[in-house]
Write an enzyme that holds these catalytic residues in place. Structure first.
Site, PDB file in Angstrom:
ATOM      1  N   ASP A 115       0.471  -1.935   0.125  1.00  0.00           N
ATOM      2  CA  ASP A 115       0.504  -0.250  -0.091  1.00  0.00           C
ATOM      3  C   ASP A 115       0.971   1.040  -0.211  1.00  0.00           C
ATOM      4  O   ASP A 115       1.833   0.533   0.041  1.00  0.00           O
ATOM      5  CB  ASP A 115      -0.920   0.483   1.595  1.00  0.00           C
ATOM      6  CG  ASP A 115      -1.882  -0.854   1.345  1.00  0.00           C
ATOM      7  OD1 ASP A 115      -1.742  -1.574   0.595  1.00  0.00           O
ATOM      8  OD2 ASP A 115      -2.956  -1.261   2.108  1.00  0.00           O
ATOM      9  N   HIS A 126       4.303  -1.735   3.199  1.00  0.00           N
ATOM     10  CA  HIS A 126       4.104  -0.603   2.634  1.00  0.00           C
ATOM     11  C   HIS A 126       4.907  -0.600   2.273  1.00  0.00           C
ATOM     12  O   HIS A 126       6.486  -0.215   2.223  1.00  0.00           O
ATOM     13  CB  HIS A 126       3.645  -0.085   3.704  1.00  0.00           C
ATOM     14  CG  HIS A 126       2.032  -0.015   4.686  1.00  0.00           C
ATOM     15  ND1 HIS A 126       1.712  -0.541   5.271  1.00  0.00           N
ATOM     16  CD2 HIS A 126       1.066   1.142   4.621  1.00  0.00           C
ATOM     17  CE1 HIS A 126       0.432  -0.832   5.845  1.00  0.00           C
ATOM     18  NE2 HIS A 126       0.303   0.626   5.052  1.00  0.00           N
TER      19      HIS A 126
HETATM   20 ZN   LIG Z   1      -2.685   3.233   3.096  1.00  0.00          ZN
END
Ligand SMILES: [Zn+2]
Length: 205
Positions: free
Chosen positions: A30, A175
């Site tokens: 992400d 992430h």
């Molecule tokens: Zn996010």
């Protein structure tokens, strides 16, 4: 029923794992793409013949279009993560959906489509979720959140979160961001090595 099971019970239309008995894991990244971290992720995945799904922030696609195109060229899946990383609980449905659509437009402008959406912070209201589902988008949540971004969590603890929970069909959140970089790099490499007999696949629904 533990709290995680309870949340899944309230939101049955959100995707929490991929139903499979095969040794398959679904890694997701992400908040990218960013030049400081995403190229390392792509190279590491390539070295392990792994595919993944990237939930991109629209504004980062706008800033780094070549990197975005590289993700696609390397055979990974793309997901929508809103244009400005909007928090659904702090946005009206109208402005939230506008931000989702704006991300969708920038994805389309780079000659690809995505029917995968992940709400930033995992937060969107029932009304927002309904509007997203009506646009034929799948709302992809997760089975395991590595918490790679969390200050105070060591890289070993981050990896252990994955190791203690992974099973066939798990969706794992990482992430490709500066905040998560150190823990993500460690946990990703350990995961790819530990689960050598698994296939790492992109999400296709
Ligand atoms: Zn996010």
């Amino acid at each position: 029923m533990n709290s995680n099971a309870f949340i899944k019970w309230i939101f049955p239309k959100r995707v929490w794992n991929i139903s499979t008995e095969k040794k398959e894991l679904f890694l997701t990244f992400d908040d990218g793409p960013i030049p400081e971290v995403t190229p390392w992720v792509l190279e590491t995945l390539r070295n392990h013949k792994a595919k993944a799904t990237f939930f991109c922030i629209g504004d980062n696609i706008r800033k780094h279009p070549e990197l975005f195109k590289q993700i696609i060229a390397e055979g990974h899946a793309i997901g929508n993560h809103t244009f400005h990383h909007s928090n659904g609980w702090k946005s009206s449905t109208k402005s939230y959906i506008k931000d989702v659509k704006r991300c969708q437009e920038v994805i389309k402008s780079k000659y690809t489509e995505s029917n995968l959406f992940r709400p930033p912070y995992g937060k969107c209201t029932s009304a927002q979720a309904k509007a997203i589902l009506e646009q034929n988008q799948e709302i992809i949540m997760w089975s395991i959140i590595s918490k790679d971004y969390k200050a105070g969590l060591s890289k070993e603890q981050c990896y252990q979160r994955i190791k203690s929970q992974a099973q066939p069909g798990s969706i794992v959140v990482f992430h490709d961001s500066l905040k998560a970089e150190t823990n993500m790099k460690f946990a990703l490499e350990k995961t790819l090595e530990t689960y050598k007999d698994y296939e790492f696949k992109k999400i296709e629904l």
